[in-house]
Scaffold this motif. Structure first.
Motif, PDB file in Angstrom:
ATOM      1  N   SER A   4       0.810  -1.217   0.000  1.00  0.00           N
ATOM      2  CA  SER A   4       0.000   0.000   0.000  1.00  0.00           C
ATOM      3  C   SER A   4       0.840   1.262   0.000  1.00  0.00           C
ATOM      4  N   ARG A   6      -0.415   3.949   0.858  1.00  0.00           N
ATOM      5  CA  ARG A   6      -0.860   4.647   2.056  1.00  0.00           C
ATOM      6  C   ARG A   6       0.120   4.397   3.190  1.00  0.00           C
ATOM      7  N   TYR A  48      -7.789  -0.194  -1.368  1.00  0.00           N
ATOM      8  CA  TYR A  48      -6.812   0.156  -0.331  1.00  0.00           C
ATOM      9  C   TYR A  48      -5.744   1.111  -0.857  1.00  0.00           C
ATOM     10  N   SER A  50      -6.206   3.403  -3.077  1.00  0.00           N
ATOM     11  CA  SER A  50      -6.832   4.591  -3.661  1.00  0.00           C
ATOM     12  C   SER A  50      -6.130   5.867  -3.191  1.00  0.00           C
ATOM     13  N   SER A  56      -9.685   4.685   1.103  1.00  0.00           N
ATOM     14  CA  SER A  56      -8.731   3.604   1.373  1.00  0.00           C
ATOM     15  C   SER A  56      -8.882   3.058   2.790  1.00  0.00           C
ATOM     16  N   THR A  61     -13.569  -0.735   2.262  1.00  0.00           N
ATOM     17  CA  THR A  61     -12.307  -1.437   2.040  1.00  0.00           C
ATOM     18  C   THR A  61     -12.150  -2.596   3.009  1.00  0.00           C
TER      19      THR A  61
END
Length: 979
Positions: A4, A6, A48, A50, A56, A61
């Motif tokens: 990820s 993120r 996830y 995004s 996310s 999710t």
């Protein structure tokens, strides 16, 4: 599955691998029989990863990962659930961790790893991700040693994993994974006091981050700056400065200002500015960073709360405790809500809040907060050294001050033990721990020795700091030293500690001057040599303190320390001989009590008023006596009184109660006994007391100002000194009848020149401050400054005292920077500026004090002659006057609201070569300024000492028939700096 983004952006998906286990030979991660599972994995991953952070981290999710888990558990392979069931749990645990739900993250990661384990070689990234989350969650929940061990194994495996891949086959996400593992490993090592290992781990983090995103990415900024922080903790200061500046350069040149990660760049720049002494400038960057975070990631984010904590940490050294405390408490609540009740980050924020409450005089609250902070971390581990280093220096003094000696003694022993276990054994925490242990013991001989040793270590540390700035721990250490000096009436010890405090203020005030002087290549080499010898002395201090703690090798360590100290002293003496102005600008002179006494006149005394951390300390020195006291009222209360008095001043009155309370707190019976019958008083104030108009303190309670009010100015001729330097040959008495005079003032207004120029689109930019850089506000402010109708008459009246042959006036258009630069200022004995003075921050874009001169010509805009004579520009001049009079608003003010007075224009003139200065505390009425200036010059011309001449001028103004002349607002702002 791709790691990820993120996790990478926020530096929180901190991953840890272990050796891979062989998967069953018949297993394939691309078996077409499980195509439905792969589609579920792809759908969950797309959500996830995004760019929409809210999406996310949404329930949608989570549901997608849960669907994958439920389907994969049912899809058996080799008699086991499909490993994508574990992959789903690992990603859910990552979301838990990002939400601060570390207990859930630990549970899910463990379960996910159990499901992946038989197939780990087919899912190496997911396997490492799950282990890293498990390691991070252990640390967050208090098992720091266990987490550090897991991450050490992870780092070793990652090195092997990378080595097995072809160089062109290493994916960006693999590098990012490696960076994240190394980051959290470094943080764990730092918390365990293993700073050298932490530096190596953070270096690996930075290198991997650069490999993943490039050296100019906004995502690389955090790695640069965190590496600089680690280097600083390991006392590798020059390297730390290099990487901190690299972060600033990347931020300035390569980061899109609309990108949310730009906030991190602003923070890096702000924190760098604060560390280099420009804390007020740094506040704007840190506040803007918080605003960006608020808009992009919201307030329910660790990222946001770190921003609050960073801003609070900059406000603390500015003594803005009331502003810092709520930031720390908001961060504490946020960290705790996200990471749980025993969040180590919440504990650190709470410890800082405890320090702020102690500085504000709320000892019981400070003790509760600091104890709670220690308890939160120690509930999970007794090996977290970082929290003790943050909390004990404040907790132990608070316990001592409240009489809880048994608890203080126990805490001091723990602090000493933990400090001795730090791998790089820095001298300051060892010396501080030894001092606190002695302070809670009964051996007074050991206490005095520990106090003197601590002062030496603080002085050495301040000397190595290019800004001369004391941090909070050093200030509270000096507070304790002064408390010991007051108890034992140890004058040399008190003077030593106070000289460090005053010298720190002087060094901060003259940062630009010292930087300009060290541009001399010969001096630069000498300064580097001094710094190298200073580092050797710090190392010797550390070895001696460790030897004393273990009672082993003390004699050898003491001899090595003495040799290192001699080398530093020899280099300092050599530089002082060859470059005395650099030593003076750095505030590095070490006073001698006997020499200071000999320097006092027959009817003269000295009074130092020093706010430390929680107390205010007083020292009175006469020709034969010394007295040290701690004021009854705490620092916060007395500073509040100074603010109350300053705020109350107006042509109509003042707060008489605040004024007399301050008098009683400072001029105690013990202090009065030493001052005796002295008629002249030198005052050395620091902090808020440098902005206190001592002349107007009433010797008995008053409710209104009268001509016969017993002000302190009636008793003493007052002189203010920034430090304890003894007068040299250059500080000579003015002889007006034989000196020449230069008067500068009544400048041409800005309205016609600056605004007209701007309207044609070719307005000048202010070179030093950029006051016009952001458009109209500064130009309008300058043009709106009120006229000073008395300034021209004031200049002419003083010029008449000297006679036309010895007087030069620069007024109107001639009162310009260009005219000053074209003049030989070394030929004038007295220089008077009669114009507006600006305080830093008073005008948009003006970042240092300045005098307003004539507006530049519209025809020839010149950035070097922009109409503002700033402090840094003054410092480049060569002035020979033994008296400079700044008859302008706020000329005693510092370079920002929290800086000591005399640190701006006045100090700049001092280091440009001026002898004494007559300056003002606040905006003055021009007729009063003209009266005091002329009367002081006349008195000095008759041979009176300058302080006496000013005293008589102020008293004559009080007795005059001028409107409101008896009000201190009119006569009290004037002060004499130097003699």
């Amino acid at each position: 599955m791709m790691l990820s983004t993120r996790c990478s952006a926020v530096l929180l998906a901190l991953l840890a691998p272990m050796p891979l286990l062989a998967a069953p030979p018949s297993f394939s991660a691309s078996d077409p029989r499980h195509a439905a599972l792969y589609r579920l994995e792809e759908a969950a991953s797309e959500l996830y990863n995004s760019e929409d952070y809210a999406l996310s981290m949404s329930q949608r999710t989570r549901d997608a990962w849960q669907r994958l888990h439920d389907a994969a558990v049912k899809a058996r392979t080799n008699g086991r659930p499909h490993p994508l069931a574990g992959v789903a749990l690992v990603n859910l645990s990552s979301m838990d961790q990002l939400d601060g739900k570390n207990a859930d993250a630990l549970r899910r990661s463990a379960e996910g790893l159990h499901l992946i384990e038989p197939f780990a070689d087919a899912y190496p990234i997911e396997w490492m991700q799950g282990l890293s989350i498990e390691g991070y969650a252990k640390i967050a929940l208090g098992d720091v040693p266990g987490g550090a061990d897991t991450l050490a194994r992870a780092s070793r495996y990652m090195d092997g994993y990378i080595a097995r891949l072809p160089p062109d086959g290493i994916d960006k996400d693999v590098h990012m994974l490696r960076s994240n593992i190394a980051f959290i490993h470094a943080q764990a090592l730092m918390r365990l006091g293993r700073n050298a290992e932490a530096v190596a781990a953070q270096k690996a983090c930075m290198d991997a981050r650069i490999a993943a995103v490039g050296p100019h990415s906004a995502d690389a900024l955090g790695a640069y700056y965190t590496y600089a922080q680690m280097l600083q903790r390991a006392d590798r200061i020059e390297e730390a400065e290099h990487y901190a500046r690299l972060a600033v350069d990347v931020a300035t040149d390569h980061v899109d200002r609309k990108h949310p990660n730009y906030a991190r760049a602003l923070e890096a720049l702000g924190l760098l500015l604060s560390r280099t002494g420009r804390r007020v400038e740094s506040l704007d960057y840190l506040q803007r960073a918080i605003a960006i975070k608020r808009e992009t990631v919201g307030t329910d984010s660790l990222y946001f709360h770190f921003g609050l904590q960073n801003l609070g940490s900059v406000l603390l050294p500015l003594e803005r405790y009331a502003d810092a405390e709520p930031l720390f408490m908001e961060a504490e609540r946020g960290f705790r809500a996200l990471e749980g009740e025993n969040s180590p980050q919440s504990a650190r924020a709470l410890a800082w809040a405890g320090a702020a409450s102690l500085a504000e005089g709320r000892r019981a609250e400070a003790i509760a907060r600091l104890t709670d902070a220690l308890g939160r971390v120690q509930a999970g581990t007794d090996q977290d050294r970082d929290i003790g280093q943050r909390a004990y220096p404040y907790l132990i003094p608070a316990l001592i001050e409240t009489g809880r000696m048994a608890q203080a003694r126990s805490a001091a022993a723990t602090f000493a033990g933990e400090s001795a276990q730090l791998d790089n054994a820095p001298a300051f925490p060892l010396a501080l721990a030894a001092m606190l242990a002695a302070r809670t013991g009964a051996d007074q001989a050991k206490l005095g020795e520990a106090a003197r040793r601590l002062v030496e270590v603080v002085r050495d540390g301040a000397a190595l700091n290019d800004q001369g700035e004391l941090n909070e721990e050093q200030r509270i250490a000096l507070d304790m030293v002064l408390a010991v000096a007051a108890e034992t009436q140890d004058g040399p010890l008190a003077l030593d500690a106070m000289a460090i405090m005053a010298g720190s203020r002087i060094a901060q005030a003259n940062r630009l001057v010292a930087q300009r002087l060290v541009e001399d290549p010969t001096l630069a080499v000498r300064v580097r040599t001094l710094q190298d010898r200073g580092k050797a002395l710090e190392a010797a201090d550390s070895r001696l303190l460790k030897a004393l703690a273990t009672d082993s090798g003390v004699a050898d360590a003491r001899a090595a320390r003495a040799a290192a100290a001699d080398a530093v002293a020899a280099e300092q003496a050599s530089i002082a001989r060859d470059f005395p102005r650099w030593v003076e600008a750095r505030g590095a002179e070490r006073p001698d009590l006997s020499a200071l006494r000999r320097d006092l006149g027959a009817d003269e005394a000295l009074l130092a008023v020093m706010p430390a951390f929680s107390g205010v300390y007083l020292m009175a020195i006469s020709g034969t006596q010394t007295r040290i006291e701690r004021a009854d009222m705490d620092r916060a209360g007395m500073i509040a009184l100074v603010g109350r008095l300053r705020d109350s001043l107006s042509p109509d009155g003042f707060d008489g109660e605040a004024a007399h309370t301050l008098y009683g707190q400072i001029f105690t019976p013990g202090i009065e006994a030493v001052l005796g019958k002295a008629r002249s008083l030198r005052i050395v104030p620091t902090g808020a007391f440098a902005s206190l108009p001592f002349a107007m303190l009433p010797q008995r309670p008053v409710t209104q100002a009268r001509r016969d009010t017993p002000w302190l100015i009636r008793r003493f001729a007052l002189t203010v000194q920034p430090g304890f330097a003894i007068a040299g040959a250059g500080e000579r008495q003015m002889a007006a009848q034989t000196q020449t005079f230069l008067g500068v003032g009544a400048p041409r207004a800005f309205e016609d020149a600056a605004l007209a120029t701007r309207s044609r689109g070719s307005g000048p930019a202010m070179a030093a401050n950029g006051a016009f850089r952001r458009g109209d506000p500064a130009a309008r402010t300058l043009s709106a400054l009120p006229p000073l109708p008395g300034s021209a008459a004031e200049l002419q009246a003083v010029a008449d005292r000297f006679g036309p042959e010895r007087a030069t006036l620069l007024t109107g258009a001639d009162a310009s920077e260009a005219a000053l630069r074209g003049s030989d200022l070394s030929s004038y004995g007295v220089i008077l500026f009669a114009t507006h003075g600006l305080v830093s921050g008073e005008m948009e874009g003006v970042t240092e004090p300045a005098l307003v001169l004539s507006a530049p010509s519209s025809a020839t805009p010149d950035t070097a002659n922009d109409g503002l004579l700033t402090a840094s520009e003054v410092a480049t001049m060569r002035i020979g006057a033994d008296w400079v009079i700044l008859s302008a608003c706020n000329t005693a003010a510092g370079d920002h609201a929290q800086a000591p007075a005399y640190s701006g224009l006045a100090q700049a003139f001092r280091y440009a070569g001026a002898g004494a200065l007559l300056v003002s505390h606040w905006p003055v009425r021009d007729d009063a300024s003209a009266f005091v200036t002329l009367e002081t010059v006349k008195g000095a011309g008759r041979g009176l000492p300058r302080a006496v001449a000013l005293q008589k001028a102020m008293l004559k103004l009080i007795r005059s028939d001028r409107p409101d002349a008896a009000q201190p607002y009119i006569w009290a702002p004037f002060i004499l700096v130097g003699r």
